[in-house]
Design a protein around this motif. Structure first.
Motif, short mmCIF file in Angstrom:
data_model
loop_
_atom_site.label_atom_id
_atom_site.label_comp_id
_atom_site.label_asym_id
_atom_site.label_seq_id
_atom_site.Cartn_x
_atom_site.Cartn_y
_atom_site.Cartn_z
N ALA A 1 0.84 -1.21 0.00
CA ALA A 1 0.00 0.00 0.00
C ALA A 1 0.87 1.25 0.00
O ALA A 1 0.60 2.22 -0.72
CB ALA A 1 -0.93 -0.01 1.22
N LEU A 2 1.93 1.22 0.78
CA LEU A 2 2.85 2.35 0.84
C LEU A 2 3.53 2.54 -0.52
O LEU A 2 3.64 3.67 -1.03
CB LEU A 2 3.89 2.12 1.95
CG LEU A 2 5.01 3.14 2.09
CD1 LEU A 2 4.46 4.55 2.34
CD2 LEU A 2 5.93 2.74 3.25
N SER B 1 1.81 11.61 0.15
CA SER B 1 2.87 12.61 0.32
C SER B 1 4.11 12.02 0.98
O SER B 1 4.05 10.97 1.63
CB SER B 1 2.35 13.76 1.18
OG SER B 1 2.16 13.30 2.50
N VAL B 2 5.22 12.73 0.84
CA VAL B 2 6.45 12.32 1.51
C VAL B 2 6.23 12.24 3.01
O VAL B 2 6.66 11.29 3.67
CB VAL B 2 7.60 13.32 1.20
CG1 VAL B 2 8.82 13.04 2.06
CG2 VAL B 2 7.97 13.24 -0.28
N SER B 3 5.54 13.22 3.57
CA SER B 3 5.38 13.21 5.03
C SER B 3 4.51 12.04 5.48
O SER B 3 4.78 11.41 6.51
CB SER B 3 4.84 14.55 5.55
OG SER B 3 3.56 14.77 5.03
N ASP B 4 3.49 11.70 4.70
CA ASP B 4 2.70 10.51 5.05
C ASP B 4 3.53 9.24 4.88
O ASP B 4 3.40 8.30 5.65
CB ASP B 4 1.42 10.43 4.22
CG ASP B 4 0.30 11.26 4.84
OD1 ASP B 4 0.27 11.39 6.09
OD2 ASP B 4 -0.54 11.79 4.08
N GLY B 5 4.35 9.22 3.84
CA GLY B 5 5.24 8.08 3.64
C GLY B 5 6.14 7.88 4.85
O GLY B 5 6.30 6.78 5.37
N ARG C 1 5.64 8.98 7.89
CA ARG C 1 4.80 8.62 9.04
C ARG C 1 4.53 7.10 9.05
O ARG C 1 4.66 6.45 10.08
CB ARG C 1 3.48 9.41 8.92
CG ARG C 1 2.48 9.20 10.01
CD ARG C 1 1.29 10.15 9.84
NE ARG C 1 0.46 9.89 8.66
CZ ARG C 1 -0.39 8.87 8.54
NH1 ARG C 1 -0.56 8.02 9.53
NH2 ARG C 1 -1.08 8.69 7.42
N ILE C 2 4.23 6.55 7.88
CA ILE C 2 3.94 5.11 7.81
C ILE C 2 5.23 4.31 8.06
O ILE C 2 5.21 3.30 8.77
CB ILE C 2 3.30 4.74 6.44
CG1 ILE C 2 1.94 5.44 6.29
CG2 ILE C 2 3.17 3.23 6.28
CD1 ILE C 2 0.89 5.07 7.33
N ILE C 3 6.32 4.76 7.50
CA ILE C 3 7.59 4.05 7.72
C ILE C 3 7.94 4.04 9.22
O ILE C 3 8.33 3.01 9.76
CB ILE C 3 8.72 4.68 6.88
CG1 ILE C 3 8.51 4.30 5.40
CG2 ILE C 3 10.10 4.22 7.36
CD1 ILE C 3 9.46 4.98 4.44
N GLU C 4 7.77 5.18 9.86
CA GLU C 4 8.06 5.22 11.30
C GLU C 4 7.13 4.26 12.06
O GLU C 4 7.56 3.58 12.99
CB GLU C 4 7.93 6.65 11.83
CG GLU C 4 9.18 7.45 11.52
CD GLU C 4 8.98 8.97 11.61
OE1 GLU C 4 7.99 9.41 12.24
OE2 GLU C 4 9.82 9.69 11.04
N GLY C 5 5.88 4.22 11.63
CA GLY C 5 4.92 3.29 12.25
C GLY C 5 5.35 1.85 12.04
O GLY C 5 5.30 1.03 12.97
N LEU C 6 5.78 1.51 10.84
CA LEU C 6 6.22 0.14 10.56
C LEU C 6 7.39 -0.23 11.46
O LEU C 6 7.45 -1.33 11.99
CB LEU C 6 6.63 0.01 9.08
CG LEU C 6 5.49 0.07 8.06
CD1 LEU C 6 6.03 0.22 6.64
CD2 LEU C 6 4.61 -1.19 8.15
#
Ligand code: F6R
Length: 361
Positions: A173-174, A183-187, A189-194
């Protein structure tokens, strides 16, 4: 070798932090806030042309696919849904060239999934595989895909493969999102979550003793209701399946939003409800559902990000990003199913009537 555990199910539940670490390893691309999935065989232009995503799997893999579909829709804004492969095969579905088909299977050998893949390929569709067993039939038949790297799963019921498959879908999904409009910032955010997932899984598993006590309390139930809404609903479905498979207690999962359209009639002191209550946009709605159940004296166990007043018991799990919460919220309920089955003396690794891979019609 069970490495000191009494069953493979227990061992595999406890391997999940490590397993999730493996599915992430080597795939995160911090420079572009995305992930690299070399095996997809899908270039950026092709990824941008996808109009729909259709995910096919059976049982637990289907539930992982439901979570995956929501993640793809949320992060990549591509309409996506999951369907049991066994149903898809028999309804002469419209095969659409702009749809990306994704076949999900732990074993990679489930006949209903394999047959769906073969039919899709015969009609010229593009099919990806999300598979655990390397070199399995579905992995070979697909145009590309991702391995979920959960390691061997011996227990007939799936636990760590489910979790790793949901993480694999988060990566897909990412990737699709960052190839399109995420967006880069959402990307980031998801990476940090992962990256937080393995530590958070370990935190959940530390609550085993508390969950064991809850299991003893609920093991006498003849039936249990599992509810959740949107992101929580597939979690409820999977938890309900896990409980029935290993404990043989009847369990039913329902969207919390649908309670008032029927299942409320079942609520009484003898029917416990397990509610998935994430701290997201729907928190207040979920709380209202708990109130409805409490008003009818139904016992409630909540899996939530904070203590729920209306629940008799709350299992508090660590909060991640809203989109990734479903990956974590089912994990305490794997332990609940396991300890319920243990209390009832069930054959946990080999439930009656079930086989690890269903390679027949
Ligand atoms: C549930 C379970 C089954 C499988 C299903 C698909 O715990 O193990 O529901 O998930 O038979 O199997 P795979 O993923 O191997 O295609």
């Amino acid at each position: 070798d069970m490495g000191g555990h009494d069953t493979y199910m227990h061992k595999e539940i406890h391997e999940q932090a490590e397993a999730v670490d493996r599915v992430l390893r080597g795939r995160i691309d911090d420079r572009f806030s995305t992930v690299r999935l070399g095996g997809l065989n899908l270039d950026a232009r092709e990824a941008r042309q996808i109009r729909r995503v259709k995910i096919l799997g059976c049982g637990t893999s289907y539930h992982a696919g439901m979570i995956g579909a929501q993640m793809i829709e949320e992060l990549a804004r591509i309409p996506a849904d999951a369907e049991p492969a066994s149903e898809f095969r028999y309804r002469n579905a419209v095969v659409d060239p702009d749809t990306l088909y994704v076949a999900v299977s732990q074993s990679g050998e489930t006949y209903d999934v394999l047959a769906a893949v073969q039919e899709l390929k015969r009609k010229g569709a593009r099919v990806l595989g999300v598979v655990n067993v390397v070199g399995s039939a579905i992995a070979r038949e697909a145009d590309g895909g991702m391995y979920v790297h959960a390691g061997p799963e011996v227990c007939v019921v799936s636990t760590k493969c489910f979790t790793n498959t949901t993480v694999a879908f988060a990566l897909l999904a990412l990737h699709l999102g960052r190839t399109r409009d995420l967006s880069v910032s959402d990307g980031k955010r998801i990476i940090e979550g992962l990256r937080r997932l393995p530590g958070q899984i370990a935190e959940i598993l530390e609550q085993e003793e508390e969950i064991r006590k809850l299991a003893l309390q609920y093991a006498e139930a003849r039936s249990m209701l599992f509810i959740g809404r949107v992101r929580g609903y597939p979690v409820a479905r999977e938890a309900s399946l896990k409980l029935k498979e290993v404990s043989y207690i009847h369990a039913e999962a329902y969207p919390a939003s649908e309670l008032k359209h029927g299942p409320l009639a079942l609520i009484e002191p003898a029917l416990p409800t397990v509610a998935i209550v994430p701290d997201d946009e729907l928190l207040e709605k979920n709380r209202a559902a708990l109130e409805e159940i409490k008003a009818r004296s139904g016992p409630i166990m909540a899996v939530a990000h904070r203590e729920q007043e209306k629940a008799d018991h709350t299992i508090v799990v660590p909060k991640n990003e809203n989109e990734l919460d479903p990956i974590l919220m089912g994990i305490p309920l794997q332990l609940l199913a396991y300890h319920t089955a243990l209390a009832l003396g069930r054959d946990i690794d080999k439930p009656r009537n079930l086989a690890k891979s269903v390679t027949v019609e």
